[in-house]
Write a protein that holds these residues in place. Structure first.
Motif, PDB file in Angstrom:
ATOM      1  N   ALA A  57       0.837  -1.205   0.000  1.00 24.70           N
ATOM      2  CA  ALA A  57       0.000   0.000   0.000  1.00 24.70           C
ATOM      3  C   ALA A  57       0.872   1.256   0.000  1.00 24.70           C
ATOM      4  O   ALA A  57       0.616   2.207  -0.748  1.00 24.70           O
ATOM      5  CB  ALA A  57      -0.936  -0.010   1.203  1.00 24.70           C
ATOM      6  N   TYR A  58       1.910   1.253   0.823  1.00 20.50           N
ATOM      7  CA  TYR A  58       2.793   2.408   0.953  1.00 20.50           C
ATOM      8  C   TYR A  58       3.410   2.812  -0.384  1.00 20.50           C
ATOM      9  O   TYR A  58       3.401   3.989  -0.759  1.00 20.50           O
ATOM     10  CB  TYR A  58       3.897   2.105   1.970  1.00 20.50           C
ATOM     11  N   LYS A  59       3.942   1.830  -1.108  1.00 24.12           N
ATOM     12  CA  LYS A  59       4.665   2.168  -2.345  1.00 24.12           C
ATOM     13  C   LYS A  59       3.742   2.808  -3.377  1.00 24.12           C
ATOM     14  O   LYS A  59       4.134   3.756  -4.055  1.00 24.12           O
ATOM     15  CB  LYS A  59       5.366   0.941  -2.930  1.00 24.12           C
ATOM     16  N   TYR A  60       2.516   2.308  -3.482  1.00 24.60           N
ATOM     17  CA  TYR A  60       1.591   2.891  -4.457  1.00 24.60           C
ATOM     18  C   TYR A  60       1.084   4.256  -4.001  1.00 24.60           C
ATOM     19  O   TYR A  60       0.875   5.153  -4.821  1.00 24.60           O
ATOM     20  CB  TYR A  60       0.434   1.945  -4.751  1.00 24.60           C
ATOM     21  N   GLN A  63       3.938   6.665  -4.747  1.00 24.19           N
ATOM     22  CA  GLN A  63       4.086   6.865  -6.186  1.00 24.19           C
ATOM     23  C   GLN A  63       2.952   7.739  -6.708  1.00 24.19           C
ATOM     24  O   GLN A  63       3.164   8.591  -7.569  1.00 24.19           O
ATOM     25  CB  GLN A  63       4.121   5.521  -6.921  1.00 24.19           C
ATOM     26  N   ALA A  64       1.745   7.538  -6.183  1.00 22.52           N
ATOM     27  CA  ALA A  64       0.587   8.318  -6.634  1.00 22.52           C
ATOM     28  C   ALA A  64       0.654   9.760  -6.158  1.00 22.52           C
ATOM     29  O   ALA A  64       0.215  10.663  -6.868  1.00 22.52           O
ATOM     30  CB  ALA A  64      -0.702   7.667  -6.136  1.00 22.52           C
ATOM     31  N   ALA A  87      10.633  -0.431  -1.490  1.00 22.34           N
ATOM     32  CA  ALA A  87       9.285  -0.689  -1.996  1.00 22.34           C
ATOM     33  C   ALA A  87       8.864   0.415  -2.958  1.00 22.34           C
ATOM     34  O   ALA A  87       8.373   0.140  -4.058  1.00 22.34           O
ATOM     35  CB  ALA A  87       8.295  -0.807  -0.834  1.00 22.34           C
ATOM     36  N   TRP A  88       9.042   1.653  -2.552  1.00 23.69           N
ATOM     37  CA  TRP A  88       8.659   2.792  -3.381  1.00 23.69           C
ATOM     38  C   TRP A  88       9.469   2.798  -4.677  1.00 23.69           C
ATOM     39  O   TRP A  88       8.938   2.990  -5.769  1.00 23.69           O
ATOM     40  CB  TRP A  88       8.855   4.067  -2.594  1.00 23.69           C
ATOM     41  N   ASN A  89      10.763   2.553  -4.577  1.00 23.96           N
ATOM     42  CA  ASN A  89      11.618   2.540  -5.755  1.00 23.96           C
ATOM     43  C   ASN A  89      11.238   1.415  -6.721  1.00 23.96           C
ATOM     44  O   ASN A  89      11.476   1.517  -7.923  1.00 23.96           O
ATOM     45  CB  ASN A  89      13.087   2.423  -5.332  1.00 23.96           C
ATOM     46  N   SER A  90      10.627   0.350  -6.204  1.00 21.59           N
ATOM     47  CA  SER A  90      10.251  -0.786  -7.058  1.00 21.59           C
ATOM     48  C   SER A  90       9.145  -0.432  -8.046  1.00 21.59           C
ATOM     49  O   SER A  90       8.938  -1.148  -9.021  1.00 21.59           O
ATOM     50  CB  SER A  90       9.824  -1.988  -6.207  1.00 21.59           C
ATOM     51  N   VAL A  91       8.435   0.659  -7.803  1.00 25.26           N
ATOM     52  CA  VAL A  91       7.370   1.072  -8.740  1.00 25.26           C
ATOM     53  C   VAL A  91       7.762   2.338  -9.505  1.00 25.26           C
ATOM     54  O   VAL A  91       6.914   3.010 -10.095  1.00 25.26           O
ATOM     55  CB  VAL A  91       6.006   1.247  -8.018  1.00 25.26           C
ATOM     56  N   LYS A  92       9.048   2.628  -9.513  1.00 23.74           N
ATOM     57  CA  LYS A  92       9.563   3.785 -10.250  1.00 23.74           C
ATOM     58  C   LYS A  92       9.101   3.712 -11.701  1.00 23.74           C
ATOM     59  O   LYS A  92       9.151   2.655 -12.326  1.00 23.74           O
ATOM     60  CB  LYS A  92      11.089   3.782 -10.181  1.00 23.74           C
ATOM     61  N   GLY A  93       8.622   4.829 -12.216  1.00 26.30           N
ATOM     62  CA  GLY A  93       8.157   4.884 -13.595  1.00 26.30           C
ATOM     63  C   GLY A  93       6.671   4.606 -13.755  1.00 26.30           C
ATOM     64  O   GLY A  93       6.118   4.798 -14.826  1.00 26.30           O
ATOM     65  N   THR A  94       6.010   4.155 -12.698  1.00 30.95           N
ATOM     66  CA  THR A  94       4.564   3.912 -12.754  1.00 30.95           C
ATOM     67  C   THR A  94       3.852   5.262 -12.800  1.00 30.95           C
ATOM     68  O   THR A  94       4.186   6.171 -12.038  1.00 30.95           O
ATOM     69  CB  THR A  94       4.097   3.116 -11.514  1.00 30.95           C
ATOM     70  N   GLU A  97      -1.765   7.759 -12.434  1.00 30.84           N
ATOM     71  CA  GLU A  97      -3.061   7.092 -12.602  1.00 30.84           C
ATOM     72  C   GLU A  97      -2.960   5.607 -12.268  1.00 30.84           C
ATOM     73  O   GLU A  97      -3.803   5.079 -11.531  1.00 30.84           O
ATOM     74  CB  GLU A  97      -3.553   7.279 -14.038  1.00 30.84           C
ATOM     75  N   ASP A  98      -1.954   4.930 -12.786  1.00 30.28           N
ATOM     76  CA  ASP A  98      -1.794   3.503 -12.513  1.00 30.28           C
ATOM     77  C   ASP A  98      -1.499   3.245 -11.036  1.00 30.28           C
ATOM     78  O   ASP A  98      -1.970   2.265 -10.460  1.00 30.28           O
ATOM     79  CB  ASP A  98      -0.706   2.895 -13.384  1.00 30.28           C
ATOM     80  N   ALA A  99      -0.709   4.126 -10.411  1.00 28.22           N
ATOM     81  CA  ALA A  99      -0.407   3.976  -8.985  1.00 28.22           C
ATOM     82  C   ALA A  99      -1.673   4.159  -8.144  1.00 28.22           C
ATOM     83  O   ALA A  99      -1.889   3.424  -7.179  1.00 28.22           O
ATOM     84  CB  ALA A  99       0.661   4.971  -8.564  1.00 28.22           C
ATOM     85  N   LYS A 100      -2.515   5.113  -8.515  1.00 28.92           N
ATOM     86  CA  LYS A 100      -3.774   5.312  -7.785  1.00 28.92           C
ATOM     87  C   LYS A 100      -4.673   4.086  -7.916  1.00 28.92           C
ATOM     88  O   LYS A 100      -5.260   3.634  -6.931  1.00 28.92           O
ATOM     89  CB  LYS A 100      -4.504   6.562  -8.287  1.00 28.92           C
ATOM     90  N   LYS A 101      -4.777   3.556  -9.125  1.00 28.61           N
ATOM     91  CA  LYS A 101      -5.598   2.364  -9.335  1.00 28.61           C
ATOM     92  C   LYS A 101      -5.073   1.189  -8.522  1.00 28.61           C
ATOM     93  O   LYS A 101      -5.839   0.460  -7.886  1.00 28.61           O
ATOM     94  CB  LYS A 101      -5.626   1.996 -10.823  1.00 28.61           C
ATOM     95  N   ALA A 102      -3.758   0.996  -8.527  1.00 34.71           N
ATOM     96  CA  ALA A 102      -3.149  -0.106  -7.779  1.00 34.71           C
ATOM     97  C   ALA A 102      -3.369   0.083  -6.282  1.00 34.71           C
ATOM     98  O   ALA A 102      -3.681  -0.876  -5.564  1.00 34.71           O
ATOM     99  CB  ALA A 102      -1.663  -0.204  -8.095  1.00 34.71           C
ATOM    100  N   TYR A 103      -3.234   1.300  -5.797  1.00 34.92           N
ATOM    101  CA  TYR A 103      -3.442   1.589  -4.375  1.00 34.92           C
ATOM    102  C   TYR A 103      -4.877   1.262  -3.960  1.00 34.92           C
ATOM    103  O   TYR A 103      -5.097   0.619  -2.936  1.00 34.92           O
ATOM    104  CB  TYR A 103      -3.124   3.058  -4.083  1.00 34.92           C
TER     105      TYR A 103
END
Length: 111
Positions: A57-60, A63-64, A87-94, A97-103
């Motif tokens: 949850a934190y990473k998304y 990112q969002a 964790a946050w760095n693992s979604v770099k480039g997301t 919009e995609d981060a919000k949806k994933a969260y």
């Protein structure tokens, strides 16, 4: 040639940047994201969340709300800080919009 607005003409969209119009879909996504973020503050999960679930949850969320990681990796003795940073760095480039949806999906699963 000049054009005038008539009552039947749609109003222009509000822009957050010259290239990103706010649409009903993104406004709805923002509302869903905010509702998910608000619910996290008070919900009681069915079972205690693991560290991995919390980091998911934190990473998304980061990112969002912030975008790509913008801080130096914490020091060797800051294990919590390192786990969060990784964790946050693992979604770099997301995309935001995609981060919000994933969260939103992660939070729904956790409730």
């Amino acid at each position: 040639k000049t054009h005038s607005l008539t009552a039947s003409a749609p109003l222009p969209l509000t822009f957050t940047s010259p290239h990103t119009p706010i649409t009903m879909a993104s406004a709805d996504l923002d509302a869903q994201f905010q509702a998910a973020a608000d619910s996290v503050k008070s919900f009681e999960p069915k079972t205690p969340l693991t560290d991995a679930e919390k980091l998911d949850a934190y990473k998304y969320y980061k990112q969002a709300t912030v975008g790509d990681v913008n801080t130096a990796k914490p020091g060797m003795l800051d294990w919590t800080g390192q786990a969060k940073w990784d964790a946050w760095n693992s979604v770099k480039g997301t995309s935001t919009e995609d981060a919000k949806k994933a969260y939103i999906e992660v939070v729904k699963k956790q409730q």
